[in-house]
Design an enzyme around this catalytic site. Sequence first.
Site, PDB file in Angstrom:
ATOM      1  N   ASP A  67       0.830  -1.201   0.000  1.00  0.00           N
ATOM      2  CA  ASP A  67       0.000   0.000   0.000  1.00  0.00           C
ATOM      3  C   ASP A  67       0.871   1.260   0.000  1.00  0.00           C
ATOM      4  OD1 ASP A  67      -2.710   1.377   0.512  1.00  0.00           O
ATOM      5  OD2 ASP A  67      -1.527   2.047   2.226  1.00  0.00           O
ATOM      6  N   GLU A 139      -1.845  -5.416  -3.903  1.00  0.00           N
ATOM      7  CA  GLU A 139      -0.898  -4.647  -3.104  1.00  0.00           C
ATOM      8  C   GLU A 139       0.209  -5.542  -2.556  1.00  0.00           C
ATOM      9  OE1 GLU A 139      -3.268  -0.816  -1.357  1.00  0.00           O
ATOM     10  OE2 GLU A 139      -3.548  -2.700  -0.277  1.00  0.00           O
TER      11      GLU A 139
END
Length: 249
Positions: A67, A139
């Site tokens: 992220d 991610e």
Amino acid sequence: MKELKRAVESDYPEEFVSACGEFEKRLGYTFRDRIYLYIALTHSSYTNENHTRVFYECNERQEFLGDSVLAIAVSQQLFLHLEKNPEGDLTKARARIVCEDALFDYARAIGLGEFILLGHGEENTDGRNRKSILADAFEAVIAAIYLDGGMEPAERFVLRSAWSMLEKAEKGELSRDYKSLLQQLVQNSKGDRLEYETVCEKGPDHDKTFVMRVTLNGNTVGTGEGRTKREAEQKAAHEALKLFGEEKD
């Protein structure tokens, strides 16, 4: 209770290990240590159902790291290419590019769902197509590339995956949500029904093109084509707005 040893390559299912070779081609990156990729593709449901012999680490920690890597790569690209835009514009553009819906589209574009290790419960409830699972795994894959090869290849993967959205941001198109604008226009007329439908899907799972149409009370008012359903819907809505005289070419 004795702590389980961490899984190594020989502990993973043979079919999964073999499939990861194909997945590397789709990523455009070859791992020096594939364990990062295996972890990225391991959902917590698989970890929870397979804990008697070895410990299969799930992708949640790598998702956390990915992220941040994603945010840095996208932020830098926007900062460098949108020199005249204020912070607010950059923040809005980044939010659109890294949101769960966008990550889901990026994941679908490379067929990520085909490769995830899931527990039986998730497997039986269509977990391979669940937005949250695919977005989180995407991610985690970013983090896997970062951990294995550093920021440069991770950034290349991010920019290649999000190129369409980044291109729209540079053109100022992300600030205009044509679906929302069309919805607002239709809401002014009570009883009107707006719907989006898939016309067709072209190409393999990892490189699909979608054709969508938008209908108003059953009548087609716009069609659009894109690499994701979301992009094709936006284009269809744009065509509809032009038809109604609300947008120009």
